[in-house]
Design an enzyme around this catalytic site. Sequence first.
Site, mmCIF file in Angstrom:
data_model
loop_
_atom_site.group_PDB
_atom_site.id
_atom_site.type_symbol
_atom_site.label_atom_id
_atom_site.label_comp_id
_atom_site.label_asym_id
_atom_site.label_seq_id
_atom_site.Cartn_x
_atom_site.Cartn_y
_atom_site.Cartn_z
ATOM 1 N N HIS A 134 5.823 -2.077 14.148
ATOM 2 C CA HIS A 134 5.366 -0.759 13.719
ATOM 3 C C HIS A 134 5.665 0.270 14.800
ATOM 4 O O HIS A 134 5.676 -0.036 15.994
ATOM 5 C CB HIS A 134 3.878 -0.751 13.388
ATOM 6 C CG HIS A 134 3.011 -1.316 14.478
ATOM 7 N ND1 HIS A 134 2.847 -2.665 14.670
ATOM 8 C CD2 HIS A 134 2.269 -0.710 15.438
ATOM 9 C CE1 HIS A 134 2.047 -2.875 15.705
ATOM 10 N NE2 HIS A 134 1.684 -1.694 16.194
ATOM 11 N N HIS A 144 4.375 3.947 16.170
ATOM 12 C CA HIS A 144 3.301 4.941 16.125
ATOM 13 C C HIS A 144 3.908 6.338 16.209
ATOM 14 O O HIS A 144 4.750 6.600 17.082
ATOM 15 C CB HIS A 144 2.365 4.797 17.333
ATOM 16 C CG HIS A 144 1.595 3.520 17.413
ATOM 17 N ND1 HIS A 144 0.251 3.426 17.102
ATOM 18 C CD2 HIS A 144 1.962 2.283 17.795
ATOM 19 C CE1 HIS A 144 -0.159 2.178 17.300
ATOM 20 N NE2 HIS A 144 0.859 1.468 17.733
HETATM 21 P P1 AMP Z 1 -0.589 -1.852 18.261
HETATM 22 O O1 AMP Z 1 -1.735 -1.934 19.239
HETATM 23 O O2 AMP Z 1 0.604 -1.113 18.750
HETATM 24 O O3 AMP Z 1 -0.261 -3.220 17.713
HETATM 25 O O4 AMP Z 1 -1.128 -0.981 17.065
HETATM 26 C C1 AMP Z 1 -1.757 -1.483 15.935
HETATM 27 C C2 AMP Z 1 -2.402 -0.321 15.244
HETATM 28 O O5 AMP Z 1 -2.706 -0.715 13.929
HETATM 29 C C3 AMP Z 1 -3.692 0.151 15.893
HETATM 30 O O6 AMP Z 1 -3.555 1.523 16.267
HETATM 31 C C4 AMP Z 1 -4.739 -0.039 14.797
HETATM 32 O O7 AMP Z 1 -5.685 0.987 14.771
HETATM 33 C C5 AMP Z 1 -3.874 -0.055 13.548
HETATM 34 N N1 AMP Z 1 -4.413 -0.795 12.417
HETATM 35 C C6 AMP Z 1 -4.878 -2.058 12.416
HETATM 36 N N2 AMP Z 1 -5.255 -2.426 11.174
HETATM 37 C C7 AMP Z 1 -4.997 -1.359 10.375
HETATM 38 C C8 AMP Z 1 -5.157 -1.109 8.976
HETATM 39 N N3 AMP Z 1 -5.655 -2.040 8.143
HETATM 40 N N4 AMP Z 1 -4.783 0.102 8.506
HETATM 41 C C9 AMP Z 1 -4.265 1.042 9.335
HETATM 42 N N5 AMP Z 1 -4.098 0.862 10.646
HETATM 43 C C10 AMP Z 1 -4.453 -0.318 11.167
#
Ligand code: AMP
Length: 114
Positions: A100, A102
């Site tokens: 993903h 950001h």
């Molecule tokens: P990372 O730490 O780069 O892996 O980012 C993962 C991101 O996914 C975090 O910012 C979380 O807040 C976000 N996240 C986790 N679960 C969900 C969800 N079900 N819907 C939207 N965002 C999510």
Amino acid sequence: MNECVFCRIARHELEAKVVEEDPDFIAFHDAHPVAPAHLLLIPKRHVASLSEWVGVEPDVAGRWLLRARDLASTLGFAKSGYRLVINTGEWGGQTVAHLHLHLLAGRVLQWPPG
Ligand code: AMP
Ligand code: ZN
């Protein structure tokens, strides 16, 4: 059964605030925003991280990046600026094992990150 949370969002099995999607990518709001605008742009096809996106067509990877750029523009941040982040692996701070990107915007962002 694929229990990956982002795969489930991509399949619309799990609720998310989806902003846009096409056959390859989907963008949605982060559930725990750290900026006024905090979106995630993911490939729909499961891949654990950028390191593991082996054999990806350069065209697909390029479209992913440009899509993020266009999303930032659509949201009105082309001029003020924004940040694109791809946390990768444990030391990179990745917590969800589905690739993903950001998109962070809407405030002045500090550098360097922690
Ligand atoms: P990372 O730490 O780069 O892996 O980012 C993962 C991101 O996914 C975090 O910012 C979380 O807040 C976000 N996240 C986790 N679960 C969900 C969800 N079900 N819907 C939207 N965002 C999510
Ligand atoms: Zn997945």
